[in-house]
Scaffold this active site. Sequence first.
Site, short mmCIF file in Angstrom:
data_model
loop_
_atom_site.label_atom_id
_atom_site.label_comp_id
_atom_site.label_asym_id
_atom_site.label_seq_id
_atom_site.Cartn_x
_atom_site.Cartn_y
_atom_site.Cartn_z
N GLY A 117 0.75 -1.23 0.05
CA GLY A 117 -0.06 -0.10 0.02
C GLY A 117 0.96 1.31 0.06
O GLY A 117 -0.02 2.36 0.02
N GLY A 164 3.00 2.63 -2.11
CA GLY A 164 3.42 3.14 -3.70
C GLY A 164 2.30 4.40 -3.99
O GLY A 164 1.19 4.62 -3.56
N CYS A 207 -0.76 3.24 -5.64
CA CYS A 207 -1.55 2.38 -5.21
C CYS A 207 -2.63 2.83 -4.20
O CYS A 207 -2.60 3.56 -3.54
CB CYS A 207 -0.39 1.23 -4.49
SG CYS A 207 -1.25 0.02 -3.52
#
Length: 348
Positions: free
Chosen positions: A179, A181, A184
């Site tokens: 999570g 990124g 993301c």
Amino acid sequence: MRIETEVKLDFKDVLIRPKRSTLNSRRDVDIEREFKMKHSGLTWSGVPIIAANMDHTGTFEMAKALAKFNVLTAIHKFYSVQEWKDFADKNPEVLERVFVSSGTSDKDFERVSEILKVADCPNICIDIANGYSQHLVDYVRRVRAAYPHKVIMAGNVVTGEMVEELIICGADIVKVGIGPGSVCTTRRQTGCGYPQLSAIIECADAAHGLKGLVCGDGGCTVPGDVAKAFAAGSDFVMLGGMLSGHDESSGDVFEHEGRQVKRYYGMSSEEAMKKHMGGVASYRSSEGKSVNVPYKGAVEGTMQDILGGVRSTCTYVGAERLKELTKRTTFIRVTQQINDIFTPYNAG
């Protein structure tokens, strides 16, 4: 249900405390590492940064550019076997610096097998969003049995016990991050994840106890974050957003709101799934977003900026080699790390 009350930290929550140093210049810092892989037995040396295996950054063009810095590239999953053959024939010296990427299906296994017949790459990256699925463990065992002398990197996970399981079943390197990124949306869609700095610290401790390695994947937005990832114990650091928007990244340059930009999206985004899989399956939701990022020209300038930042970090704590950085680091909790009153777009 249970609640853990210990505070978990992200890159933005800490700074590295400076210490007295005898280093006179950044040029005195050695930022290359050498690792002997636990299962494959191979020895790798170079700058332990990896371009992410997204179709925007994990390109053959990126691999050729980063190889000049002794940096690695995880090639995305969407090149054909023929394209791999052409790349290998023309760039045999670059092959040792790339990973062949794979999912966990039978089709993925067959594709990797075909690629390795035409491109003798020493590295395999097994990459799925949820590394806690049993099929990842089973697939790592399958690939290790088939390729005992290949370096295998697998993930993504964020806790020590899963790192240990993946290493025990055959992974040399475990990819850490769920999570963090820039494109993301897993945390928004699922509520699942783990602050990246704490994830690296805890996962590195678990991996190193088994003589395995970890790769921090996601969350780095500036060179200082890359340095913090290494300081937290990450052996490798994977970069996506920081390497987006370059000549070597896929996609065309176009003008948007008066700026030259390139398209960048997460591999679980609706845009990526429409492009590569015909759309979002009815039983799931998109866990990525699409953005326009500023066009940045050749990646060489960005890499020099990143590597220069890491070298400078080492001089602030007296680490002559990147290997020493984590031993010489003291993190301090902060409420603010950057004064961003003047951003690139409002500083005039």
